[in-house]
Design a protein around this motif. Structure first.
Motif, PDB file in Angstrom:
ATOM      1  N   GLN A  37       1.652   6.551  -7.164  1.00  8.10           N
ATOM      2  CA  GLN A  37       0.634   7.494  -7.613  1.00  8.10           C
ATOM      3  C   GLN A  37       1.143   8.930  -7.625  1.00  8.10           C
ATOM      4  N   LYS A  38       2.203   9.189  -6.834  1.00  5.37           N
ATOM      5  CA  LYS A  38       2.813  10.515  -6.810  1.00  5.37           C
ATOM      6  C   LYS A  38       3.862  10.684  -7.902  1.00  5.37           C
ATOM      7  N   PHE A  48       0.832  -1.209   0.000  1.00  2.90           N
ATOM      8  CA  PHE A  48       0.000   0.000   0.000  1.00  2.90           C
ATOM      9  C   PHE A  48       0.864   1.256   0.000  1.00  2.90           C
ATOM     10  N   GLU A  49       1.935   1.244   0.801  1.00  4.13           N
ATOM     11  CA  GLU A  49       2.826   2.402   0.871  1.00  4.13           C
ATOM     12  C   GLU A  49       3.511   2.637  -0.478  1.00  4.13           C
ATOM     13  N   CYS A  50       3.937   1.539  -1.115  1.00  8.44           N
ATOM     14  CA  CYS A  50       4.581   1.668  -2.433  1.00  8.44           C
ATOM     15  C   CYS A  50       3.600   2.216  -3.469  1.00  8.44           C
ATOM     16  N   GLN A  51       2.358   1.719  -3.432  1.00  7.48           N
ATOM     17  CA  GLN A  51       1.350   2.207  -4.368  1.00  7.48           C
ATOM     18  C   GLN A  51       1.104   3.700  -4.184  1.00  7.48           C
ATOM     19  N   LYS A  52       1.146   4.148  -2.940  1.00  8.27           N
ATOM     20  CA  LYS A  52       0.919   5.573  -2.662  1.00  8.27           C
ATOM     21  C   LYS A  52       1.996   6.428  -3.311  1.00  8.27           C
ATOM     22  N   TRP A  53       3.263   5.966  -3.232  1.00  9.36           N
ATOM     23  CA  TRP A  53       4.352   6.729  -3.838  1.00  9.36           C
ATOM     24  C   TRP A  53       4.317   6.622  -5.367  1.00  9.36           C
TER      25      TRP A  53
END
Length: 413
Positions: free
Chosen positions: A34-35, A27-32
């Protein structure tokens, strides 16, 4: 430095929350992602080669061809946002530099007595062993995490190898023999967690003691035959780094404090000078403990704890030299975290009876040595004249305390 790639390796997680942690990391990787940050999330479906296998497989990915450096962190390590800004300049300034090693900072050192004592030992390792090795341009080992490697140095050294349980030290030795230099950045700290259960700490110390001894056996000829570095550096690597620090230090501690001193009590013909028995060891001990001033009052407990652990380190180093059973045993060091411990304590286990939980904490080897030292203490109390019984009673108590699993954090199964 353009278009950086972050490679996240998920390991060393507690079995009961493994899948939850995977989801959190993903989830944390997906958040970055998306940035717009170029992040790759990769996991393995097997444990072939353990940590060395995971690192080797990671560097075989196609996107690594565009990278110059690789940062390595264990799962419980928490680098600051400016970690790369503080470490990468070392590698950019010196093209001969293959490794930048950062210092460890412990977030749970106050958790129990065992973590306080571990902090004292590791602070000495970083403040003296790593700092001196870096300052004098002599060899010092990679700690396996919280460091940045130049990928070319890894390739020149032959890559990661899983022939021992100390793949980090193995790579560092081979890279050093190829002429690569290392630097220890003591002002750069990375937060992490100490093992707080005695069982986890024993497994960790077995791997840290058995692996170097086994690596020495496998690499002695290779080190001596290397012509790229000076003979003095090769002898320093074999004698000072491996033989003295990784083998003899454990043997001397165990046999002197736990065998020789008790034996001198029951064999009155042997006269052990106080300079040898007290003054010299006390001086060495104080020098070890001075790196953690806030724990100086725990000096006696630290001595007793280290003497007990020298039993396991001595046994592990012998296993490594003889390549006996358990030589390649790899047990992940459990780092449970305060949240997990509180959750477990709030939910008592019903899968095992209290009696079974008690018996699985008993360690017969410590109890046997403790009985031997207690016998010698009682003998000296009635028939001796050197007052060694004071030390022997304390040391026997330490062996019994650890033999019955009454040290560290007790976490219900």
């Amino acid at each position: 430095m353009e278009d950086p790639i972050c490679y996240v390796s998920v390991k060393s997680l507690v079995n009961m929350c493994f899948h939850n942690m995977q989801e959190l990391v993903e989830f944390e990787c997906q958040k970055w992602m998306q940035k717009g940050v170029n992040v790759k999330y990769v996991t393995r479906t097997n444990r072939n080669g353990y940590k060395a296998g995971a690192l080797k497989e990671g560097l075989e990915k196609e996107y690594v061809e565009n990278c110059e450096f690789v940062a390595i962190f264990d799962a419980d390590f928490q680098p600051d946002p400016d970690f790369l800004w503080k470490t990468i300049p070392y590698l950019l300034e010196n093209p001969k530099l293959g490794l930048v090693q950062a210092r460890w900072k412990f977030v749970n050192s106050e958790e129990c007595m065992m973590t306080r004592l571990q902090e004292m030992s590791l602070n000495y390792h970083f403040s003296v062993e790593q700092e001196v090795g870096s300052s004098t341009y002599s060899f010092f080992g990679f700690n396996g995490t919280a460091g940045i490697w130049r990928i070319q140095a890894i390739k020149d050294a032959g890559g990661w190898k899983d022939r021992t349980t100390v793949e980090d030290m193995d790579l560092a030795v081979r890279a050093s023999l190829k002429g690569w230099e290392f630097v220890f950045a003591g002002d750069v700290t990375v937060k992490n967690e100490l093992p707080s259960t005695f069982k986890a700490y024993r497994f960790q110390q077995h791997r840290w003691s058995c692996g170097p001894a086994n690596l020495l056996k496998k690499m002695t000829k290779e080190i001596l035959c290397c012509q790229r570095v000076s003979l003095l550096k090769r002898l320093h690597l074999i004698y000072a780094f491996f033989f003295v620090r990784k083998i003899v230090a454990h043997w001397v501690t165990f046999f002197f404090y736990c065998i020789v001193i008790p034996a001198c009590v029951v064999v009155p013909e042997v006269n052990l000078k106080k300079q040898i028995a007290i003054y010299i060891p006390a001086t060495i001990t104080i020098l070890n403990a001075v790196c953690t001033p806030r724990s100086m009052h725990l000096l006696v407990f630290w001595i007793l704890f280290e003497n007990v652990m020298s039993l396991h380190r001595t046994k592990a180093s012998i296993i490594g030299l003889l390549e006996a059973n358990r030589v390649n045993e790899w047990v992940v060091t459990e780092k449970l975290g305060n949240t997990m411990k509180q959750m477990n304590n709030a939910k008592p286990s019903t899968s095992r009876t209290p009696w079974f939980r008690i018996t699985e904490r008993i360690h017969p080897l410590e109890i046997i040595v403790g009985m031997y030292m207690l016998h010698c203490a009682i003998y000296d109390l009635f028939f001796g004249h050197d007052h060694f019984f004071i030390y022997l009673l304390l040391q026997a108590g330490a062996f019994f305390t650890m033999g019955f699993g009454l040290v560290g954090t007790i976490v219900p199964n």
